[in-house]
Design an enzyme around this catalytic site. Structure first.
Site, PDB file in Angstrom:
ATOM      1  N   GLU A 112     -86.025  21.221 -65.678  1.00 24.03           N
ATOM      2  CA  GLU A 112     -85.417  22.672 -66.108  1.00 24.03           C
ATOM      3  C   GLU A 112     -86.280  23.589 -65.394  1.00 24.03           C
ATOM      4  O   GLU A 112     -85.638  24.734 -65.061  1.00 24.03           O
ATOM      5  CB  GLU A 112     -85.180  22.907 -67.363  1.00 24.03           C
ATOM      6  CG  GLU A 112     -84.441  21.664 -68.029  1.00 24.03           C
ATOM      7  CD  GLU A 112     -85.224  20.620 -68.721  1.00 24.03           C
ATOM      8  OE1 GLU A 112     -86.170  20.138 -68.131  1.00 24.03           O
ATOM      9  OE2 GLU A 112     -84.876  20.295 -69.882  1.00 24.03           O
ATOM     10  N   HIS A 128     -91.366  20.536 -65.743  1.00 24.74           N
ATOM     11  CA  HIS A 128     -90.166  19.951 -66.151  1.00 24.74           C
ATOM     12  C   HIS A 128     -89.100  20.308 -65.078  1.00 24.74           C
ATOM     13  O   HIS A 128     -88.911  21.206 -64.575  1.00 24.74           O
ATOM     14  CB  HIS A 128     -89.742  20.063 -67.535  1.00 24.74           C
ATOM     15  CG  HIS A 128     -90.776  19.568 -68.559  1.00 24.74           C
ATOM     16  ND1 HIS A 128     -90.449  19.715 -70.164  1.00 24.74           N
ATOM     17  CD2 HIS A 128     -91.947  18.871 -68.435  1.00 24.74           C
ATOM     18  CE1 HIS A 128     -91.443  19.062 -70.732  1.00 24.74           C
ATOM     19  NE2 HIS A 128     -92.217  18.776 -69.640  1.00 24.74           N
ATOM     20  N   CYS A 153     -88.618  24.167 -72.378  1.00 28.34           N
ATOM     21  CA  CYS A 153     -87.573  24.437 -71.457  1.00 28.34           C
ATOM     22  C   CYS A 153     -86.409  25.232 -72.248  1.00 28.34           C
ATOM     23  O   CYS A 153     -85.694  26.125 -71.741  1.00 28.34           O
ATOM     24  CB  CYS A 153     -87.039  23.342 -71.070  1.00 28.34           C
ATOM     25  SG  CYS A 153     -88.407  22.340 -70.006  1.00 28.34           S
ATOM     26  N   CYS A 185     -86.601  20.015 -73.971  1.00 26.17           N
ATOM     27  CA  CYS A 185     -87.786  20.380 -74.912  1.00 26.17           C
ATOM     28  C   CYS A 185     -87.813  21.788 -75.271  1.00 26.17           C
ATOM     29  O   CYS A 185     -87.095  22.796 -74.604  1.00 26.17           O
ATOM     30  CB  CYS A 185     -89.041  19.855 -74.340  1.00 26.17           C
ATOM     31  SG  CYS A 185     -89.791  21.106 -73.165  1.00 26.17           S
TER      32      CYS A 185
END
Lengths: 146, 146
Positions: free
Chosen positions: B54, B52, B85, B82
């Site tokens: 992040e 992801h 993260c 999410c």
């Protein structure tokens, strides 16, 4: 090959972390009785607080399979996953998770409470070699406090 | 340099994801008005559901600083993190999080509910360029359904 055998392999990974003065946590990902990913905690070594055993083992498994899903795999990890790792396991749709000891301080349940953060089809078991796992972690922190 | 400027940089990262047919989410980590980590969603490219925006931006920042904590940094991300993260952000002890749009389906609150998963000292803001962010995501999924 049994759950016991694979959790022993996860404990071996934890031992590697211990030898490098990392919090001793280890994980393996298994599919068709074969280890397709291994990892141990490398937070200090990599200066990266996301370098948990589970994250490393999962990424190794994704790379091995060339797939971003692990529906037919099992993750064995010596300690209850934190909620970052629980999130990674959710995304992976992993078939089964077996963890050793509970982690009251940083386990995923601290945030998730009674809600399961995992994929609805993921099976969850715990307690296998939990005492051995917890002993390693406790010894690590006791030695660090000295 | 303003929050607007840095969120625009995060949107630029999201645009890179979009061009590579990834879900368009982008992030930057900023310290002392300088970008020390950038990331965009690379789940498909890397076949890794943990890749992801992040996570990539955080790891870049850890590498840049040689530190596993980011108390003095801000993460700008185009979409609500999410819970994987959110967990990574918790471990990083990041000083501040600014996210664009809310993610009802996969945002961290789906699991955390009203509990904050972040470090007690982490400041949280949302809504900056939220419409722009959500528009990109919606267009992506609309195009994929065709």
């Amino acid at each position: 090959m049994s759950d016991e055998y694979f959790m022993q392999q996860a404990l071996k990974e934890a031992k590697k972390a211990q030898e490098k003065r990392e919090v001793p946590i280890g994980a393996v990902v298994v599919m068709n009785e074969q280890i397709i990913g291994r990892g141990y905690n490398q937070v200090e070594m990599l200066n990266d607080c996301t370098a948990h055993a589970e994250m490393i083992a999962l990424t190794a498994a994704f790379n091995y399979l060339g797939s971003k899903y692990l529906m037919d795999a099992t993750l064995y990890v010596t300690l209850e996953p934190c909620f970052m790792c629980a999130g990674a396991l959710y995304w992976s749709k992993i078939g089964r998770i077996v963890y050793g000891a509970e982690d009251e301080k940083n386990g995923y349940r601290r945030v998730a409470g009674e809600r399961s953060p995992f994929h609805p089809k993921t099976k969850l078991e715990s307690g296998l070699y939990g005492e051995e796992s917890l002993k390693m972690v406790k010894e690590f922190f006791a030695a660090r406090r000295k």
